[in-house]
Design an enzyme around this catalytic site. Structure first.
Site, mmCIF file in Angstrom:
data_model
loop_
_atom_site.group_PDB
_atom_site.id
_atom_site.type_symbol
_atom_site.label_atom_id
_atom_site.label_comp_id
_atom_site.label_asym_id
_atom_site.label_seq_id
_atom_site.Cartn_x
_atom_site.Cartn_y
_atom_site.Cartn_z
ATOM 1 N N SER A 123 0.993 -0.982 0.039
ATOM 2 C CA SER A 123 -0.114 -0.041 0.150
ATOM 3 C C SER A 123 1.025 1.483 -0.020
ATOM 4 C CB SER A 123 -0.877 0.060 1.226
ATOM 5 O OG SER A 123 -1.397 1.209 1.492
ATOM 6 N N TYR A 172 -1.108 0.240 10.361
ATOM 7 C CA TYR A 172 -1.240 -0.432 9.073
ATOM 8 C C TYR A 172 -0.142 0.079 8.196
ATOM 9 C CZ TYR A 172 -3.159 -1.491 4.178
ATOM 10 O OH TYR A 172 -3.222 -2.018 3.048
#
Length: 247
Positions: free
Chosen positions: A145, A158
């Site tokens: 990501s 995250y």
């Protein structure tokens, strides 16, 4: 050029929904035998039904919680026993955790993010690395990501997990660069998934690409003809980008 993966064996984690579901379908449509891994049995069965309806490829369903590290080890052993090799790994499964100030994140939430996103990915690599080396053109695709690089406020768990995953990918790619194995990260970008809706509840999902579109862009990284290794593939821009040192 049509991608031909006939006779090739692929593992896809997080295959019961979202990007993983459509990557599994695309791989099967290209002729691969897909070992679909996910916690949700119903989602796996739906995937299997769809692959059969598509009329291409085959699937083996593996209901598995990736927090079960011994289960990941058994998966590698079972693949070796049945197929003797692995051609494609798509490490797609992941969890968001919470969008929160880092000091407010509960320990159990942080630990779950690291367990599923980082430790399970390492354990999976450890389990199938010997099998990918037995392939004539092993391919590993590690989903990441942009959060790993943007380090946005409130995204710390995250973002840190994806930064760790990318670092493992780069090290693995360097270790295997003289082999037939190619290892890359894939950044899908903002996509119309349940995770994105959890992170951005006020966003209009219709403004985002469907996961099937993103899957079609990522699956060519499984091609035996691929030369790149140790890079990030940005699905949004349909291009590879290289890493660079801090300036």
């Amino acid at each position: 050029m049509t991608l031909d993966l006939s006779g090739r064996v692929a593992v896809v984690t997080g295959a019961s929904r979202g990007i993983g579901y459509f990557i599994a379908r695309e791989l099967a449509a290209a002729g691969a035998h897909v070992i679909a891994v996910a916690r949700t049995v119903g989602g796996l069965e739906e995937l299997d039904d769809q692959i059969k309806a598509d009329g291409c490829g085959q699937a083996t369903l593996v209901p598995l919680d990736l927090a079960d590290m011994a289960g990941i080890d058994r998966l590698g052993g079972a693949i070796h026993e049945r197929w003797g090799k692995l051609d494609i790994l798509v490490a797609n499964a992941g969890v968001l955790g919470v969008i929160s100030p880092i000091g407010h994140v509960e320990a159990k939430t942080f630990e779950k993010v690291m367990t599923i996103n980082v430790t399970a990915t390492w354990r999976l690599i450890r389990s199938v690395d010997p099998l990918l080396r037995l392939s004539d053109a092993g391919r590993a695709i590690i989903l990441s990501s942009n959060a790993a690089h943007s380090a946005r406020a409130f995204w710390a768990p995250y973002a840190a997990s994806k930064a760790a995953v990318e670092t493992m990918m780069r090290s693995w790619a360097h270790e295997t660069e003289s082999l037939a194995l190619r290892v890359n990260a894939a950044d899908p970008g903002a996509t119309r998934t349940a995770m994105r809706a959890q992170a951005m509840p006020g966003e209009d999902p219709e403004t985002l690409p469907h996961p099937s579109e993103i899957a079609r862009r990522i699956v060519p990284l499984a091609s035996p003809e691929l030369k790149e290794t140790g890079l990030i593939f940005q699905a949004k821009h349909n291009r590879f980008v290289a890493y660079r040192q801090p300036e």
